[in-house]
Design an enzyme around this catalytic site. Structure first.
Site, short mmCIF file in Angstrom:
data_model
loop_
_atom_site.label_atom_id
_atom_site.label_comp_id
_atom_site.label_asym_id
_atom_site.label_seq_id
_atom_site.Cartn_x
_atom_site.Cartn_y
_atom_site.Cartn_z
CG ASP A 1 -0.26 -0.42 2.51
OD1 ASP A 1 0.98 -0.27 2.62
OD2 ASP A 1 -0.94 -0.91 3.42
CG ASN B 1 -8.37 -1.50 12.42
OD1 ASN B 1 -7.48 -2.18 11.92
ND2 ASN B 1 -8.79 -0.37 11.87
CG HIS C 1 -5.44 -2.30 9.15
ND1 HIS C 1 -5.50 -0.96 9.45
CD2 HIS C 1 -4.13 -2.64 9.32
CE1 HIS C 1 -4.29 -0.54 9.78
NE2 HIS C 1 -3.46 -1.52 9.70
CD GLU D 1 -8.29 0.91 8.30
OE1 GLU D 1 -8.10 -0.06 9.06
OE2 GLU D 1 -7.76 2.02 8.50
P1 PGA Z 1 2.67 -1.34 12.45
O1 PGA Z 1 1.39 -1.39 11.52
O2 PGA Z 1 3.59 -2.35 11.92
O3 PGA Z 1 3.20 0.07 12.31
O4 PGA Z 1 2.18 -1.65 13.81
C1 PGA Z 1 0.90 -2.62 11.13
C2 PGA Z 1 -0.32 -2.41 10.32
O5 PGA Z 1 -1.01 -1.39 10.51
O6 PGA Z 1 -0.63 -3.26 9.48
#
Ligand code: PGA
Length: 245
Positions: free
Chosen positions: A63, A129, A131, A136
């Site tokens: 992404d 959450n 995702h 999301e």
């Molecule tokens: P993070 O994010 O590695 O910064 O915790 C993971 C994600 O949001 O998929």
């Protein structure tokens, strides 16, 4: 789904780094689906320090923020150069173009890139959450690359990388869930207490778009590497069958 619980993040980085090394040994032109964020930073450090050669490999990222050009230090294109690509050249690297004028065309173009480059392995983190990528909660399991709106909780979680919450882009171009699921194998890493609920739902919850990562239960070849804090809410029976390192 294979669950590996490690005492230290360093072990997780070695373990996933070892998986990457084996793929490089066994595939002439492997395709690595890569992730950004805090979670894979240690893995990329491990890869940078290794003697692994990615020059015949392709990288395809999950992404990118909408509105940030690749030169912006907060963009994921910049992150990938800084953490990996500037140190370990790949044959080709692909990241969605979040600064494209025509985002619909950019999404369609990325979908085609993904079709042309089936992932040998997809690396994932997970949001609090649930995702995966920037898919999301309530994203369709059939989704493909598209523009997504980030939830307030994701914006709050990612504000640590920006000057303030207001500076975090509100949208991203994200690989879809069906494209993530198309990878031959998937390895997901999660560290820390604030990932424990997402990890419980991903491993042992009902498969529901409410927790997008729960779809991974339907993938035939998934390894979940977590530290003890992220494993804290896993059912005892799951922990009993997990590999502890
Ligand atoms: P993070 O994010 O590695 O910064 O915790 C993971 C994600 O949001 O998929």
């Amino acid at each position: 789904m294979q669950i590996i619980v490690v005492k230290h993040q360093k072990q997780a980085n070695e373990l996933v780094g070892g998986m990457f090394a084996r793929i490089l040994q066994t595939h002439t032109h492997p395709v690595f689906g890569l992730a950004t964020g805090g979670t894979p930073e240690g893995l990329y450090q491990w890869l940078r320090a290794s003697d692994l050669d990615f020059r015949k490999a392709v990288a395809v990222n999950l992404d990118e923020y909408v509105g940030l050009p690749a030169t912006d230090p907060h963009s994921y294109a910049y992150y990938m150069r800084q953490h990996l690509f500037a140190h370990k050249p790949f044959a080709h690297t692909f990241i969605p173009d979040g600064s494209a004028k025509d985002l619909l065309a950019a999404a369609a173009g990325y979908h085609q890139i993904l079709k042309d480059h089936p992932r040998t392995i997809q690396l994932l983190g997970v949001g609090r959450n649930g995702h995966i990528g920037f898919n999301e909660p309530n994203s369709s399991f059939k989704s493909t690359t598209r523009v997504v709106a980030l939830t307030p909780s994701t914006i709050a979680a990612n504000a640590r990388f920006f000057k303030s919450k207001d500076a975090v882009p509100t949208h991203a171009l994200s690989m879809g869930i069906s494209e993530i699921m198309a990878a031959e194998q998937i390895v997901l890493m999660a560290f820390g207490t604030n990932k424990a609920t997402a990890v419980k739902n991903l491993v042992a919850g009902r498969v529901t778009p409410r927790w997008p990562a729960s779809i991974l239960q339907r993938h035939p070849h998934v390894v979940v590497v977590v530290d003890e804090a992220a494993a804290a809410q896993l059912p005892v029976v799951t922990l009993k069958h997990a590999i502890h390192q």
